[in-house]
Scaffold this motif. Structure first.
Motif, PDB file in Angstrom:
ATOM      1  N   SER A 157      11.586  53.060  77.043  1.00  0.00           N
ATOM      2  CA  SER A 157      10.572  54.125  77.176  1.00  0.00           C
ATOM      3  C   SER A 157      10.075  54.232  78.628  1.00  0.00           C
ATOM      4  CB  SER A 157       9.377  53.861  76.248  1.00  0.00           C
ATOM      5  OG  SER A 157       8.766  52.618  76.593  1.00  0.00           O
ATOM      6  N   THR A 158      10.068  53.114  79.364  1.00  0.00           N
ATOM      7  CA  THR A 158       9.598  53.155  80.761  1.00  0.00           C
ATOM      8  C   THR A 158      10.639  53.835  81.657  1.00  0.00           C
ATOM      9  OG1 THR A 158      10.472  50.953  81.361  1.00  0.00           O
ATOM     10  CG2 THR A 158       8.217  51.040  80.468  1.00  0.00           C
ATOM     11  N   PHE A 159      11.909  53.765  81.243  1.00  0.00           N
ATOM     12  CA  PHE A 159      12.958  54.495  81.972  1.00  0.00           C
ATOM     13  C   PHE A 159      12.846  55.993  81.703  1.00  0.00           C
ATOM     14  CE2 PHE A 159      17.244  56.369  82.184  1.00  0.00           C
ATOM     15  CZ  PHE A 159      17.517  56.139  83.531  1.00  0.00           C
ATOM     16  N   VAL A 172      20.540  51.376  81.761  1.00  0.00           N
ATOM     17  CA  VAL A 172      20.694  50.393  82.844  1.00  0.00           C
ATOM     18  C   VAL A 172      21.919  49.494  82.627  1.00  0.00           C
ATOM     19  CG1 VAL A 172      19.208  48.585  81.863  1.00  0.00           C
ATOM     20  CG2 VAL A 172      19.373  48.830  84.354  1.00  0.00           C
ATOM     21  N   ASN A 173      22.422  49.462  81.394  1.00  0.00           N
ATOM     22  CA  ASN A 173      23.632  48.676  81.111  1.00  0.00           C
ATOM     23  C   ASN A 173      24.908  49.353  81.627  1.00  0.00           C
ATOM     24  OD1 ASN A 173      22.764  46.260  79.619  1.00  0.00           O
ATOM     25  ND2 ASN A 173      21.907  47.741  78.189  1.00  0.00           N
ATOM     26  N   SER A 231      26.344  50.976  84.963  1.00  0.00           N
ATOM     27  CA  SER A 231      26.136  51.196  86.405  1.00  0.00           C
ATOM     28  C   SER A 231      26.541  52.597  86.847  1.00  0.00           C
ATOM     29  CB  SER A 231      26.920  50.176  87.227  1.00  0.00           C
ATOM     30  OG  SER A 231      26.333  48.918  87.091  1.00  0.00           O
ATOM     31  N   ALA A 232      27.685  53.077  86.353  1.00  0.00           N
ATOM     32  CA  ALA A 232      28.181  54.397  86.763  1.00  0.00           C
ATOM     33  C   ALA A 232      27.204  55.496  86.348  1.00  0.00           C
ATOM     34  CB  ALA A 232      29.556  54.664  86.151  1.00  0.00           C
ATOM     35  N   GLN A 233      26.666  55.382  85.138  1.00  0.00           N
ATOM     36  CA  GLN A 233      25.702  56.384  84.654  1.00  0.00           C
ATOM     37  C   GLN A 233      24.385  56.294  85.428  1.00  0.00           C
ATOM     38  OE1 GLN A 233      25.647  55.856  80.319  1.00  0.00           O
ATOM     39  NE2 GLN A 233      26.758  57.777  80.112  1.00  0.00           N
ATOM     40  N   MET A 234      23.994  55.079  85.802  1.00  0.00           N
ATOM     41  CA  MET A 234      22.783  54.903  86.608  1.00  0.00           C
ATOM     42  C   MET A 234      22.972  55.534  87.991  1.00  0.00           C
ATOM     43  SD  MET A 234      20.093  53.482  85.245  1.00  0.00           S
ATOM     44  CE  MET A 234      19.176  52.776  86.614  1.00  0.00           C
ATOM     45  N   ASP A 235      24.146  55.346  88.575  1.00  0.00           N
ATOM     46  CA  ASP A 235      24.454  55.973  89.873  1.00  0.00           C
ATOM     47  C   ASP A 235      24.338  57.491  89.769  1.00  0.00           C
ATOM     48  OD1 ASP A 235      24.978  53.494  90.973  1.00  0.00           O
ATOM     49  OD2 ASP A 235      27.164  53.654  90.802  1.00  0.00           O
ATOM     50  N   GLU A 236      24.903  58.033  88.684  1.00  0.00           N
ATOM     51  CA  GLU A 236      24.886  59.487  88.455  1.00  0.00           C
ATOM     52  C   GLU A 236      23.448  59.981  88.268  1.00  0.00           C
ATOM     53  OE1 GLU A 236      26.426  63.020  88.624  1.00  0.00           O
ATOM     54  OE2 GLU A 236      27.678  61.230  88.864  1.00  0.00           O
ATOM     55  N   PHE A 237      22.672  59.228  87.485  1.00  0.00           N
ATOM     56  CA  PHE A 237      21.269  59.578  87.231  1.00  0.00           C
ATOM     57  C   PHE A 237      20.489  59.639  88.554  1.00  0.00           C
ATOM     58  CE2 PHE A 237      16.872  58.120  86.672  1.00  0.00           C
ATOM     59  CZ  PHE A 237      16.393  59.025  85.741  1.00  0.00           C
TER      60      PHE A 237
END
Length: 216
Positions: free
Chosen positions: A98-100, A139-140, A142-148
């Motif tokens: 929820s904090t994300f 956060v699990n 990395s590629a999606q976090m980079d994109e975000f």
């Protein structure tokens, strides 16, 4: 280069924002005082800390870290708190998805209330805090976090742990490097504008002299 062996000094205001209980105060205490405690009361309003960095042989940087309470996001005071900031960390807790979810709102709030003198957003780094614990959500990946981060305008992201002292110095160094680059680019831009003005003024005075000489 500073002459006579004197160091160039910079004072930079950095915001540390994010939801309540994400570890903002713990990150600052670890970074500034090399100290960690499990027991912090929730920050009320805003708190401050100062970190002095001997950046290189001729540069001293003072970071004024503003620890802004999680419940302040939509308060009228944030505009005052954000004023004149040149960089920011948005913090979320990897153990609470929820904090994300609130990260985008914090970033939008930041971008709507403060910009650099050239009108661009302040450099902002996303901190995925408490990475020493079990993680939830995006956060699990990395590629999606980079994109975000790319999509939302973050200059980068780091998994951090105030408890285990993971990546806090690295994240700060990355942000300060970007602030220095921005600072330098803006100063070069100002110099170019000043030079253009001098050239224009020079041309104007030259052409007026020419006019006078043809009249006589």
């Amino acid at each position: 280069m500073a002459g006579g062996g004197e160091k160039k000094e910079h004072l930079y205001k950095i915001l540390v924002i994010g939801e309540l209980g994400t570890g903002k105060t713990s990150i600052i205490k670890r970074y500034v005082h090399q100290f960690f405690s499990q027991h912090y009361r929730a920050t009320i309003g805003v708190d401050f800390a100062l970190k002095v960095l001997n950046w290189d042989s001729d540069t001293l940087i003072r970071l004024q870290l503003w620890d802004i309470a999680g419940q302040e996001r939509f308060g009228n005071m944030t505009r005052v708190y954000y004023k004149e900031a040149v960089g920011a960390f948005v913090v979320f807790d990897v153990t609470r998805a929820s904090t994300f979810d609130a990260v985008s709102k914090w970033k939008n709030d930041l971008d709507s209330k403060v910009q650099l003198p050239d009108g661009t957003p302040v450099p902002c780094v996303l901190l995925a805090n408490k990475c020493d614990q079990a993680k939830e959500g995006l956060v699990n990946n990395s590629a999606q976090m980079d994109e975000f981060c790319k999509e939302k305008g973050f200059i980068g992201w780091y998994e951090t742990s105030a408890k285990e002292n993971i990546n806090i110095d690295e994240a700060s160094r990355f942000l300060v490097t970007k602030i220095l680059e921005k600072d330098k680019a803006m100063k070069l831009g100002e110099n170019d504008r000043d030079n253009d003005k001098i050239l224009l003024d020079g041309r104007n005075s030259a052409s007026s002299t020419e006019k006078k000489s043809t009249c006589c």
